[in-house]
Design a protein around this motif. Structure first.
Motif, short mmCIF file in Angstrom:
data_model
loop_
_atom_site.label_atom_id
_atom_site.label_comp_id
_atom_site.label_asym_id
_atom_site.label_seq_id
_atom_site.Cartn_x
_atom_site.Cartn_y
_atom_site.Cartn_z
N LEU A 1 0.84 -1.22 0.00
CA LEU A 1 0.00 0.00 0.00
C LEU A 1 0.87 1.25 0.00
CD1 LEU A 1 -3.15 -0.32 2.31
CD2 LEU A 1 -3.02 0.24 -0.13
N GLU A 2 1.93 1.21 0.79
CA GLU A 2 2.78 2.40 0.91
C GLU A 2 3.56 2.64 -0.38
OE1 GLU A 2 2.46 4.39 3.35
OE2 GLU A 2 4.04 5.79 2.80
N ILE A 3 4.01 1.59 -1.03
CA ILE A 3 4.75 1.76 -2.29
C ILE A 3 3.81 2.28 -3.37
CG2 ILE A 3 5.82 0.48 -4.19
CD1 ILE A 3 7.34 -1.11 -2.11
N LEU A 4 2.55 1.80 -3.37
CA LEU A 4 1.58 2.30 -4.35
C LEU A 4 1.24 3.77 -4.06
CD1 LEU A 4 -0.72 -0.82 -4.74
CD2 LEU A 4 0.61 0.29 -6.54
N TRP A 5 1.17 4.10 -2.76
CA TRP A 5 0.89 5.51 -2.41
C TRP A 5 2.04 6.38 -2.91
CZ3 TRP A 5 3.66 9.06 0.50
CH2 TRP A 5 2.99 10.26 0.78
N THR A 6 3.27 5.92 -2.67
CA THR A 6 4.46 6.68 -3.08
C THR A 6 4.51 6.81 -4.61
OG1 THR A 6 5.58 5.67 -1.19
CG2 THR A 6 6.96 6.83 -2.78
N PHE A 7 4.19 5.71 -5.30
CA PHE A 7 4.14 5.74 -6.78
C PHE A 7 3.12 6.80 -7.23
CE2 PHE A 7 3.93 4.56 -11.09
CZ PHE A 7 2.60 4.37 -11.45
N SER A 8 1.97 6.85 -6.55
CA SER A 8 0.92 7.81 -6.97
C SER A 8 1.40 9.24 -6.73
CB SER A 8 -0.38 7.54 -6.21
OG SER A 8 -0.38 8.20 -4.97
N ILE A 9 2.17 9.46 -5.67
CA ILE A 9 2.68 10.80 -5.39
C ILE A 9 3.69 11.22 -6.46
CG2 ILE A 9 4.16 12.13 -3.81
CD1 ILE A 9 1.41 11.92 -2.70
N TYR A 10 4.60 10.32 -6.79
CA TYR A 10 5.61 10.65 -7.83
C TYR A 10 4.92 10.85 -9.18
CZ TYR A 10 9.16 8.99 -4.50
OH TYR A 10 9.97 8.82 -3.40
N LEU A 11 3.97 9.98 -9.50
CA LEU A 11 3.31 10.07 -10.81
C LEU A 11 2.50 11.36 -10.92
CD1 LEU A 11 2.78 8.69 -13.53
CD2 LEU A 11 0.79 7.59 -12.50
N GLU A 12 1.82 11.72 -9.81
CA GLU A 12 0.99 12.92 -9.86
C GLU A 12 1.84 14.16 -10.14
OE1 GLU A 12 -1.00 14.24 -6.33
OE2 GLU A 12 -2.32 15.55 -7.47
N SER A 13 3.10 14.13 -9.67
CA SER A 13 3.92 15.34 -9.83
C SER A 13 4.23 15.61 -11.30
CB SER A 13 5.22 15.20 -9.04
OG SER A 13 5.99 14.15 -9.56
N VAL A 14 4.18 14.57 -12.13
CA VAL A 14 4.50 14.76 -13.57
C VAL A 14 3.30 14.45 -14.47
CG1 VAL A 14 6.98 14.41 -13.33
CG2 VAL A 14 5.47 12.43 -13.63
N ALA A 15 2.16 14.13 -13.90
CA ALA A 15 1.01 13.66 -14.71
C ALA A 15 0.48 14.75 -15.65
CB ALA A 15 -0.11 13.19 -13.78
N ILE A 16 0.74 16.00 -15.34
CA ILE A 16 0.22 17.09 -16.19
C ILE A 16 1.09 17.31 -17.42
CG2 ILE A 16 1.45 19.02 -15.12
CD1 ILE A 16 -2.30 18.86 -16.16
N LEU A 17 2.25 16.68 -17.48
CA LEU A 17 3.17 16.95 -18.61
C LEU A 17 2.54 16.69 -19.98
CD1 LEU A 17 6.66 15.86 -17.20
CD2 LEU A 17 5.94 18.14 -17.92
N PRO A 18 1.84 15.58 -20.19
CA PRO A 18 1.22 15.40 -21.51
C PRO A 18 0.25 16.53 -21.87
CG PRO A 18 1.23 13.32 -20.32
CD PRO A 18 1.67 14.38 -19.35
N GLN A 19 -0.45 17.06 -20.88
CA GLN A 19 -1.40 18.15 -21.13
C GLN A 19 -0.63 19.43 -21.49
OE1 GLN A 19 -5.05 18.36 -21.03
NE2 GLN A 19 -4.35 20.19 -22.12
N LEU A 20 0.41 19.74 -20.74
CA LEU A 20 1.21 20.95 -21.04
C LEU A 20 1.91 20.79 -22.39
CD1 LEU A 20 2.75 21.69 -17.50
CD2 LEU A 20 0.73 22.72 -18.56
N PHE A 21 2.31 19.56 -22.69
CA PHE A 21 2.95 19.26 -23.99
C PHE A 21 1.95 19.51 -25.11
CE2 PHE A 21 5.96 17.25 -26.72
CZ PHE A 21 5.25 16.42 -27.60
N LEU A 22 0.72 19.07 -24.90
CA LEU A 22 -0.34 19.24 -25.92
C LEU A 22 -0.61 20.73 -26.15
CD1 LEU A 22 -2.63 18.14 -27.72
CD2 LEU A 22 -4.06 18.06 -25.70
N VAL A 23 -0.68 21.50 -25.06
CA VAL A 23 -0.93 22.95 -25.19
C VAL A 23 0.24 23.59 -25.94
CG1 VAL A 23 -1.14 25.11 -23.90
CG2 VAL A 23 -2.40 23.10 -23.15
N SER A 24 1.46 23.14 -25.65
CA SER A 24 2.62 23.75 -26.33
C SER A 24 2.63 23.36 -27.81
CB SER A 24 3.92 23.30 -25.66
OG SER A 24 4.10 21.91 -25.90
N LYS A 25 2.13 22.14 -28.12
CA LYS A 25 2.13 21.72 -29.53
C LYS A 25 1.04 22.46 -30.32
CE LYS A 25 3.28 17.80 -31.39
NZ LYS A 25 3.34 16.36 -31.76
#
Lengths: 10, 212
Positions: free
Chosen positions: B116-140
């Motif tokens: 549970l803790e490793i999945l929680w940690t994974f979700s925290i790390y992933l959330e920090s970069v999850a917006i990149l595809p959206q920002l990439f799309l806006v830049s494209k």
């Protein structure tokens, strides 16, 4: 679960 | 619960609802990165697995249910109902470059080596970069609809407010969580140039367009 493992934030 | 965390959760909820309504009302997901929305659905799923096993409060449980429901509904609308309007030509950010490092890092750096803790940690790390595809799309595409920029502003503000919440909790309770804090700082930093554009353009009634 002990304190730090319990995440009370969303 | 302090005011920053409450406003942060509110801002997050507003962002999620704005996006869902935008797609539903306009019956279009143009300008929206489906890949980012998939990442957010993964973030909520891996973070809230303790939804039924670990009751904290009615507020906590109900917000988790709303977040999970809305994020899956958004993914469904993008890839299901309104997939004809999905901009798959521009939404091309390789999300495996975000998923794999987040998963590896979660195994290496965590508070407790339990599933549970490793999945929680994974979700925290992933959330920090999850917006990149959206920002990439806006830049494209070089621009974003006004409603999409409001969505991004609310989403970026949520983690900024959480940073203030952690500052508050550190000085009032001596509480701090370096994993969440450092990930939250990275997450917020990624929005900086967007925040600048939003405040300098959108708030003056102009359309959000990136300098070509």
């Amino acid at each position: 679960a002990d304190g730090d493992a319990l995440h009370d934030e969303l | 619960m302090n005011v920053f965390r409450f406003l942060g959760d509110l801002s997050h909820l507003v962002a999620i609802v704005i996006l869902l309504l935008k797609i539903w009302k306009t019956r279009s997901c143009s300008g929206i990165s489906g890949r980012s929305q998939i990442l957010f659905a993964i973030v909520f799923t891996t973070r809230y697995l303790d939804l039924f096993s670990n009751f904290i409060s009615v507020y906590n449980t109900s917000m988790k249910i709303v977040y999970i429901t809305c994020s899956y509904a958004t993914v469904y609308l993008i890839y299901g109902k309104f997939k004809a309007t999905y901009d798959f030509n521009h939404d091309t950010f390789r999300i495996e470059f975000l998923l794999v490092p987040s998963a590896i890092l979660a195994f290496l750096v965590n508070h407790d080596f339990s599933p549970l803790e490793i999945l929680w940690t994974f979700s925290i790390y992933l959330e920090s970069v999850a917006i990149l595809p959206q920002l990439f799309l806006v830049s494209k595409t070089g621009e974003a609809e006004t409603i999409t920029s409001h969505y991004l502003f609310a989403l970026g503000s949520y983690r900024l407010l959480y940073l203030l919440n952690w500052l508050w909790r550190y000085f009032s309770q001596g509480f701090y969580d370096l994993i969440a804090l450092l990930s939250g700082i990275l997450q917020t930093v990624l929005y900086c140039d967007f925040f600048y554009l939003y405040i300098s353009k959108v708030l003056k009634g102009k359309k959000l367009s990136l300098p070509a």
